[in-house]
Write a protein that holds these residues in place. Structure first.
Motif, PDB file in Angstrom:
ATOM      1  N   LEU A 156       4.965  11.671   2.181  1.00  0.00           N
ATOM      2  CA  LEU A 156       4.665  12.127   0.829  1.00  0.00           C
ATOM      3  C   LEU A 156       4.556  13.656   0.773  1.00  0.00           C
ATOM      4  N   GLU A 200       1.313   9.684   4.638  1.00  0.00           N
ATOM      5  CA  GLU A 200       0.881  10.978   4.091  1.00  0.00           C
ATOM      6  C   GLU A 200       1.880  12.084   4.398  1.00  0.00           C
ATOM      7  N   ASP A 210       0.824  -1.210   0.000  1.00  0.00           N
ATOM      8  CA  ASP A 210       0.000   0.000   0.000  1.00  0.00           C
ATOM      9  C   ASP A 210       0.858   1.260   0.000  1.00  0.00           C
ATOM     10  N   GLU A 211       1.842   1.268   0.878  1.00  0.00           N
ATOM     11  CA  GLU A 211       2.696   2.449   1.008  1.00  0.00           C
ATOM     12  C   GLU A 211       3.486   2.685  -0.282  1.00  0.00           C
ATOM     13  N   ARG A 213      -0.983   5.200   7.998  1.00  0.00           N
ATOM     14  CA  ARG A 213      -1.509   6.008   6.903  1.00  0.00           C
ATOM     15  C   ARG A 213      -1.080   7.466   7.077  1.00  0.00           C
ATOM     16  N   ARG A 245       1.141   4.003  -2.981  1.00  0.00           N
ATOM     17  CA  ARG A 245       0.779   5.399  -2.757  1.00  0.00           C
ATOM     18  C   ARG A 245       1.883   6.339  -3.234  1.00  0.00           C
ATOM     19  N   THR A 301       2.356   6.104  -7.193  1.00  0.00           N
ATOM     20  CA  THR A 301       1.251   6.741  -7.900  1.00  0.00           C
ATOM     21  C   THR A 301       1.431   8.258  -7.916  1.00  0.00           C
ATOM     22  N   ALA A 302       1.972   8.773  -6.817  1.00  0.00           N
ATOM     23  CA  ALA A 302       2.089  10.231  -6.679  1.00  0.00           C
ATOM     24  C   ALA A 302       3.290  10.783  -7.428  1.00  0.00           C
TER      25      ALA A 302
END
Lengths: 315, 315
Positions: free
Chosen positions: A298, A295, A16-17, A291, A20, A23-24
């Motif tokens: 990122l 965030e 997941d990490e 999460r 994320r 994708t960014a």
């Protein structure tokens, strides 16, 4: 402008990490700092940011392999794996993910205290194995509320721990480099004095060389046969050999540990102890907090790439 | 004047507790109320006090077997095993041991929340079994601080629980017969509404017929698939069949239980669940608190025999 500015570095990232981040920002991924040198030189030169997670050292050699590196964004509050001096010397910024994990780590400290003193693991086993109906009541545990707690390192996490323990009517003692403004908590100028004054010694120091073996054999001895040591900081902060010997020889009552010198391949002597509660460095390991950490990591990366101020810089 | 005023009744007394009572007051001992009628009639007539511990019913029949009985001194705050109406009708005083155990029971409630949500038992197993070094990080747990807690029964123990959870920055909701003065906690007029509003539902009711199945199948359904039920009161207060079904079918996330309908021979379906933390009715089972409870029980007995006011009467 670069095509692939981000290197995701560390086997510890979850799927997941990883997803994320990738994708960014356009990225490549390696399992460890050691794998860095296997990347094509042209790719290495384009990398401007490392998203880092893990305990493997990231030092001058790794930085030298990435000539365009401007940011190492660490996942986690503790960045002791990253050579900060080397980064600063190369004008590389380092960020971490503070504060968003304070609550979870403090909860883990309180959970370890309650699980250890109230024998919650033995209790669950007593019920599940049928010993309760066969042998009756389990041997008595030890009271937590009203006991004396000593916090080693009254930083942001240490303060969160103390605030929770105060609600258990505990007498709060602490040691830190300087005395702090507190609601009547008792300051100790050295950790040995602190250990001698309390029932539960909770280690909430930062990691790194400066705090290596800060909780020494002498401090562990001062804790004494009714004392319990809790460590949610880093394995390096406690003299692990002295701790293991004290636990094996019942010179302290027990321990609740989330961190160890060698993770995850911890000293197997820990696994033979019945007076410890062991956790797999899970202080911040909740869905919600991981999460929030992802965030914040990122957000630091985006701010750097956009030329904006970094949300949580450490240099 | 009688020679042997005290009957120590209950297999649950420890050797220490039994010795403390029999040293203080001349006594005989039986394992259960059922064994009462086996005592010689002359002895039964001389008994004036029962020191009681356990869950076996002590009712009108047992009282009738002891014509000189004036006091039943219960070990524990919950005296639902004793038929209070029958005692009062016979002018028999009943005492319990309130307050001295509030802290321990509240600590148990918080310990169950932390152990359940933060998966402390799985964590300890993850480390001890070597799964950590073999498979890496454990699946993530769930955050406790900042969550919503609902207390069913805001008596003295419920209040202690809420005070602790407030230090975890939890949003406190409660249900009790009447609204109480609180620091902004949210009152719910019925337990179903409460269960629907919270993440952790903590049952802190008194036992007995009035609260049987008070936490109903409907309340358990309202808690929902992310909700956790904690019970430190009595097994009777929760619809145990509905709870077991909801846990087995994952209609709630989990439970932390210290009490059950049938103790210690609990429903074996509990032992098959991996989403519960089970404790052997150990809410007050610490060295410090059991000593304080024994002292308060004895203080009630002494006051009665001396004709002084009872320290903690319930009728």
């Amino acid at each position: 402008m670069t095509d692939t500015p981000l290197l995701i570095c560390g086997a510890a990232f979850t799927e997941d990490e990883r997803a994320r981040l990738s994708t960014a920002v356009s990225s490549v991924s390696v399992e460890s700092p050691a794998a860095l040198e296997g990347l094509a030189p042209g790719l290495r030169e384009r990398l401007r940011v490392v998203a880092y997670k893990g305990q493997a050292p990231f030092g001058a050699r790794e930085m030298a392999a990435l000539p365009g590196l401007g940011l190492i964004a660490n996942f986690g509050v503790g960045y002791d794996a990253i050579d900060l001096a080397a980064a600063t010397a190369r004008d590389i910024r380092v960020t971490n993910t503070p504060d968003v994990l304070n609550d979870d780590v403090a909860d883990m400290a309180v959970g370890l205290i309650l699980a250890q003193a109230r024998c919650l693991l033995r209790g669950d086993g007593w019920v599940r194995s049928g010993r309760w109906s066969k042998y009756g009541e389990m041997p008595l545990a030890w009271k937590v509320s009203g006991a004396r707690a000593g916090i080693v390192g009254l930083g942001r996490i240490g303060r969160e721990i103390a605030d929770r323990l105060a609600a258990f009517k505990m007498e709060i003692h602490y040691h830190s480099r300087q005395q702090k403004e507190t609601p009547g908590w008792r300051y100790h100028a050295d950790p040995v004095s602190l250990a001698g004054a309390v029932d539960f010694l909770v280690v909430a120091l930062v990691g790194g060389e400066e705090t290596r073996n800060y909780v020494s054999a002498e401090a562990i001895a001062a804790l004494g046969p009714t004392g319990v040591l809790i460590n949610i900081s880093r394995g390096t902060t406690v003299d692990e050999g002295a701790l293991l010997a004290a636990l094996e020889q019942r010179r302290i009552a027990g321990a609740g540990l989330d961190v160890y010198l060698d993770e995850p391949a911890i000293d197997p002597r820990f696994q033979g102890l019945d007076n410890v509660v062991l956790q797999p460095h899970a202080g911040s390991a909740t869905v919600e907090t991981r999460r929030a950490m992802a965030e914040l990591q990122l957000a630091n990366i985006r701010a750097f790439l956009d030329g904006e101020p970094l949300p949580s810089p450490v240099n």
